[in-house]
Enzyme design. Structure first.
Site, PDB file in Angstrom:
ATOM      1  NE  ARG B  58       4.008 -23.014  44.753  1.00 15.76           N
ATOM      2  CZ  ARG B  58       3.500 -21.907  45.296  1.00 15.76           C
ATOM      3  NH1 ARG B  58       2.220 -21.802  45.463  1.00 15.76           N
ATOM      4  NH2 ARG B  58       4.295 -20.909  45.615  1.00 15.76           N
ATOM      5  CB  THR B  59       6.841 -28.926  42.845  1.00 12.40           C
ATOM      6  OG1 THR B  59       6.109 -27.923  42.141  1.00 12.40           O
ATOM      7  CG2 THR B  59       6.614 -30.268  42.190  1.00 12.40           C
ATOM      8  CE  LYS B  86      31.959 -33.445  44.674  1.00  7.24           C
ATOM      9  NZ  LYS B  86      32.118 -34.588  45.598  1.00  7.24           N
ATOM     10  NE  ARG B 108      10.115 -28.453  39.115  1.00  4.18           N
ATOM     11  CZ  ARG B 108       9.212 -27.557  39.562  1.00  4.18           C
ATOM     12  NH1 ARG B 108       9.636 -26.437  40.112  1.00  4.18           N
ATOM     13  NH2 ARG B 108       7.925 -27.790  39.462  1.00  4.18           N
ATOM     14  CG  HIS B 136       4.654 -29.172  36.237  1.00  2.00           C
ATOM     15  ND1 HIS B 136       4.681 -30.221  37.125  1.00  2.00           N
ATOM     16  CD2 HIS B 136       4.810 -28.051  36.995  1.00  2.00           C
ATOM     17  CE1 HIS B 136       4.840 -29.755  38.343  1.00  2.00           C
ATOM     18  NE2 HIS B 136       4.924 -28.449  38.302  1.00  2.00           N
TER      19      HIS B 136
END
Lengths: 307, 307, 307
Positions: B58-59, B86, B108, B136
């Site tokens: 969704r985001t 890595k 995020r 958020h």
């Protein structure tokens, strides 16, 4: 002419007129992909979401290229990155995506009927890019387009479909489409891979590949899901290939100008011998090319109707 | 008016004027997503990178759609394909991306403070799309936008937030924002899910959901991370649902025109009963729609200021 | 001037004139990425496919950004989502993609020679984005571009390359390119990481890092694949770092204005000390910036020649 239909979920419900409209529209889009600048502004400012719950290169790429050549914006969601893992229902996922105002959603799902379920709750057009062993309408449309573009017609042709009919959404959609368009469809495959009662779909069933192929205008080999070998549906890939692989020997009984088709990806040497896959009769790559045109046609007919 | 700020990392540091500016800008972008051609040229030729170290549909999709509707180019990087595996440090990854001249980076990360760390070393705007259990901000902004667009105001409203407050960046950002905007915020949840000392953020804490909900203008159910069940933070999902699920019975004590909200994805029957999630009071899908508008506003304010 | 070549598969086969043409074209594209609107219409309506069989952030992102800044449409395929898992051959995958009429394919593969194999069967240009331990031509080109843009030349410079030469496609491509352009290339690394007979490529081999570095104009540290530690190619990362890490002490014998380079991602403290990676002599981030310009140049020269 317009398509009076919100979604493309299967070939079963399409009329002959609708199939003809889609194929003619697809024909008109072939040329765009051969231009120096492969882009028309038809769907500029439209948002197309592809929502794939099964891995796929070819189909997803084909839809994405089709959308971009129509100037649409594309958003690609695959199950590995999706919130499905978080326990949301499919309908909630679909309604959430709808709330972002997309213009069309393409969905592939391992569950038969999943596209129909979301089409029923969404206002936007939905295209089924394959649902379980049920239907794969865009594949059947590109197959019919390929045959028609070379043979000039579908009616009256003998088309043989060979392999694992039971698990094949490609076979099912093609049977619906080809019989509807007047072709005569013959099936062949191991007895465990032919669904009981399939004759009711208007096809002829054979247990020997040679019988199905005899005088055929088109022979379509289906992909074997090699992981099925372990499920005892057939004894071994080697035995399958011995009896049902298309090769120079058994193709000899088909029409001289037989078209050899395969939805891909090909397991070389299993469903078809490598030399046959690359022979002059093979139209396997043309199928892929026509796939882009068919998908452009559907995106245009469903999402661009007002333009 | 302009936003005099390089990054959006949290609601904590935003002023009332800044929040108002963002919400008003977002209001003005709602209409773009309802047009026939959903695209404005505002960010043409800009490069927006989304860098997601946690899975999200969704985001990420909301940011991508927002960027594309502003005509920006988007590059999507998720941790599974990233070189994080890595052994590169986050700051090195960020500086490398910066060297490709992006115009804005959305991040995020599961670690609280990660966006702040990279914002401190980058010249480009950074938007926090969720950092651990910290903030958020775009979720809180879309929540405030949704409430304000229906109630006409935020000040003076009673807002109840129910669930796992401790682990919720959504709760934290909303508490900062709603108290700042003059709303009265009431929390309810299992004692193990209410952080010690949270009253210092200007909220009222209840142990019974009914008390928090009473006469509330807005009730926001938080998502339960069902994997937490195994961590002994609460005895069972069933017990959680019995005491803290929103349902027809407990919602009865709220205001008649109470707004029912959820940041999604919803675990139906756990945080909220299915009928309530789909009732006329539910604005869950409107939150998603407003999410695109809020993100368009932020991309515009941070990356398009010179245009 | 035009590049008379369909593909870029390695530096080995490029002439000095071709390298100069690519570097000059890249120089001219640097400016695009610093504009307010970072976009030129050069490849509008072209389709660029990136096909990555090894994970990568930096290289894939660099190609994608390069393509988008030239206004091309990009399709990104990575092995996790590809039908390679389904047993299709690489050539069949490539021919299928070709059937969708792309204008150029970028491929990274763990098998040396894979890009050459598909270039041989495709009509479209192919760019090698790294094949096994063989070549990584775009990395060498961006390295040469970086050196040349600062030093004004390549001929006559002493360039030291330090680390795991055996497994490094970056080293191999740079050796081909730098020797061709007249630089003097010196190698250093653990004996187990220097391929037998490498002197035949026109380089000088040292077993002590100090000897390779002495009076060097450029020192390039290679990335250590830390997973190799378990393969007994070197005793431990700690021991590697003690003998072959670039640091303030050993860099002292290089030229005062030595350029410190690394293809990334950097294992800080292993191949290079953190302070050195961030020193004024480090051009590591400039390499990344030039990477976008080099890729824009190649996409333009190979796919946009007719425009």
């Amino acid at each position: 002419m317009k398509l009076h239909r919100k979604d493309i979920l299967g070939i079963k419900e399409l009329s002959v007129d609708e199939i003809n409209l889609i194929l003619e529209t697809a024909d008109s889009f072939v040329e765009v992909s051969t231009r120096e600048i492969k882009k028309v502004p038809t769907l500029r400012g439209k948002t197309i979401i592809t929502l794939f719950y099964e891995p796929s290169t070819r189909t997803r790429t084909s839809f994405e290229i089709a959308a971009k050549r129509l100037s649409a914006d594309t958003i690609s969601i695959s199950s590995s990155t999706s919130s499905v893992v978080k326990g949301e229902t499919l309908i909630d996922t679909a309604k959430n995506l709808e709330s972002m105002n997309p213009d069309l959603i393409v969905i592939r799902h391992s569950a038969a009927g999943a596209p129909h379920m979301i089409a029923g709750v969404l206002n936007e057009p939905v295209i089924n890019a394959g649902d379980g062993a049920h239907e794969h309408p865009t594949q059947a449309l590109l197959d019919m387009m390929t045959i028609r573009s070379i043979k000039g017609k579908l009616a009256g042709l003998k088309v043989a479909i060979v392999g694992d009919i039971s698990h094949s959404r490609v076979a099912r959609s093609n049977i619906y489409g080809l019989t509807k368009m007047g072709a005569s469809v013959h099936l062949a495959g191991p007895a465990t891979m032919i669904p009981y009662g399939i004759e009711n779909m208007g096809v002829v069933v054979h247990t020997q590949i040679e019988e199905a192929i005899r005088d055929a205008d088109v022979v379509m080999a289906l992909r074997i899901q090699t992981e099925r070998e372990k499920q005892c549906i057939f004894p071994s890939l080697r035995e399958y290939a011995r009896h049902f692989s298309l090769n120079r020997r058994n193709i000899g009984s088909a029409a001289k100008d037989v078209l050899i088709m395969h939805p891909g990806p090909v397991n070389r040497g299993i469903e078809i011998s490598p030399d046959l896959a690359e022979s002059a009769n093979s139209v396997i790559l043309q199928q892929v090319t026509n796939g882009v045109a068919v998908r452009m046609a559907l995106l245009y007919l469903l999402a661009g109707g007002n333009a």
